[in-house]
Design an enzyme around this catalytic site. Structure first.
Site, PDB file in Angstrom:
ATOM      1  CG  ASP A  53      -2.228   0.553   1.077  1.00  0.00           C
ATOM      2  OD1 ASP A  53      -2.378   1.362   0.138  1.00  0.00           O
ATOM      3  OD2 ASP A  53      -3.134   0.249   1.874  1.00  0.00           O
ATOM      4  CG  ASP A  56      -9.940   1.217   0.534  1.00  0.00           C
ATOM      5  OD1 ASP A  56      -9.089   1.161  -0.367  1.00  0.00           O
ATOM      6  OD2 ASP A  56      -9.666   1.286   1.745  1.00  0.00           O
TER       7      ASP A  56
END
Ligand code: GLA
Length: 429
Positions: A171, A233
């Protein structure tokens, strides 16, 4: 109503299809990949969307990020038929670590929640024919504040290799976006230097596209990563699902260009089985994720999932579309506020003509975007680009029902429930 809708959509559809075929075939740039992994999109289970950063095992012992959770899900993959149809990965997301590194700078799993360490969990997976993935963040901390990768690339890569990890999600929270190209590229090299093949999952273009004005270097990303996140997301609701699908469709010329065996766009996890998506909406996600050749990582509770959702996840015919060995992603050929039509070339394929177009099999997805009722659509197959001199064996994938044999001049008619999909295969006869 149906015939007027049919006529209007048919002529619009032909123009759009023609453009999509031409542009995509000209722009497709492929170069070889280096780690030989994920020749079809990876499949498995990932903790984030369903279990997030719940570290309070004393309050919710069954639902916290712990060795027990990952073992429970692994057991379900094996016992409930998921492994058999291809879901063979268990991936740990954020919040698995202790708050600080060891004296020799290594990452340490939280000792209470992972009492036997990560290598033990990897062995558990491997002895069951599964693979283990893990999460780290190219930053000083992870998104949830655990120790990050910057400054520790070599030691972390070696730790993951020593633990026998099979996949790494990197990430990029809290990191200046202009440093990502070099950061991700270098870490890919460091991973390769460990000598252990590990699938490299990158959030790299997501941060460039959605938190900056930097234009992603797609060739580099696809050369370095096996999968890469493209959008926000995802959460279990129709609005999020549709927004994610629309982003893929709206940007397909760019997103599809580098996709193929070993290199896939990642629009995030499967939400199927969680509260928030109906059965029809779940079929939309499974169908579109398969047509766009997305990784299939479920983030749900496999211990508590009803049969109707399990059936969607375990449907071998839709999985076969996702896993088609040609690795050509599908593209959206029609889009308005009511209807999307997607087309994905599939094997078997018999290019005979100069163009090669048309002599291949296809998946066709018709999505009703509306929340207020069923729609009916009719379109000639040739207007969707299905122009073989042979014919196609048509079949409904979710209903597992054969339609008929059709030529390009025949019209396929489908009725689609609100926020639902009709997914068909058209296999060369
Ligand atoms: C980001 C990612 C998610 C998840 C969380 C973990 O939001 O996009 O997929 O990994 O971080 O903190």
């Amino acid at each position: 109503m149906m015939s007027s809708m049919t006529t209007m959509w048919s002529s619009m559809i032909s123009n759009v299809i023609f453009m999509a075929f031409i542009t995509i075939s000209i722009m497709k740039v492929m170069s070889c990949l280096d780690n030989g992994l994920c020749l079809t999109p990876p499949m498995g289970w990932l903790s984030w969307e369903r279990f997030g950063c719940n570290v309070k095992c004393h309050i919710k012992p069954d639902d916290c990020i712990s060795e027990k959770l990952f073992k429970d899900m692994a057991d379900r993959l094996v016992s409930d038929g998921y492994r058999e149809v291809g879901y063979n990965r268990i991936n740990i997301d954020d919040c698995w670590m202790s708050r600080s590194r060891t004296k020799d700078k290594k990452l340490l799993p939280d000792p209470k929640r992972f009492p036997n360490g990560i290598r033990h969990l990897a062995d558990y997976m491997h002895s069951r024919g599964l693979k283990l993935g893990i999460y780290q963040n190219y930053g000083l901390k992870t998104c949830m504040g655990y120790p990050g990768l910057i400054g520790y690339q070599k030691v972390d890569a070696q730790t993951f290799a020593d633990w026998q990890i099979d996949m790494i999600k990197i990430d990029a929270c809290f990191t200046p976006v202009h440093t990502l190209d070099k950061g991700y590229e270098d870490f890919g090299d460091v991973l390769n230097q460990t000598g252990r093949p590990m699938v490299y999952s990158c959030s790299w273009p997501y941060y460039q596209l959605h938190t900056s004005t930097v234009i992603p270097n797609w060739n580099l990303i696809a050369d370095k990563c096996n999968i890469w996140r493209t959008y926000h997301d995802i959460h279990a609701n129709w609005k999020d699902l549709l927004a994610t699908i629309d982003f893929v469709g709206d940007n397909q010329q760019v997103l599809n260009r580098n996709v193929g065996p070993g290199r896939w766009n990642d629009p995030d996890m499967l939400l199927i089985g969680n509260k928030g998506l109906t059965v029809d909406q779940s079929m939309v996600q499974m169908g579109i994720w398969s047509v766009i050749a997305a990784p299939l990582f479920m983030s749900n509770d496999l211990r508590h999932i009803t049969q109707e959702f399990k059936n969607i996840l375990l449907n071998k015919e839709v999985i076969a579309i996702n896993q088609d060995p040609m690795g050509e992603p599908g593209f959206r050929v029609f889009h308005n506020e009511t209807l999307d039509i997607w087309v994905r070339p599939l094997m078997p394929s018999h290019p005979q003509h100069d163009s090669g177009i048309g002599d291949t099999s296809y998946a066709l997805a018709f999505v009703n975007r509306r929340q207020d009722g069923q729609i009916t659509v009719g379109v000639k197959l040739e207007e969707l680009g299905l122009k073989t001199s042979r014919s196609y064996r048509m079949r409904y994938v979710f209903a597992k029902r054969d339609l008929s044999v059709m030529t390009g001049a025949d019209t396929v008619r489908v009725s689609i429930p609100a926020t639902g999909i009709r997914l068909l295969t058209a296999i060369l006869d």
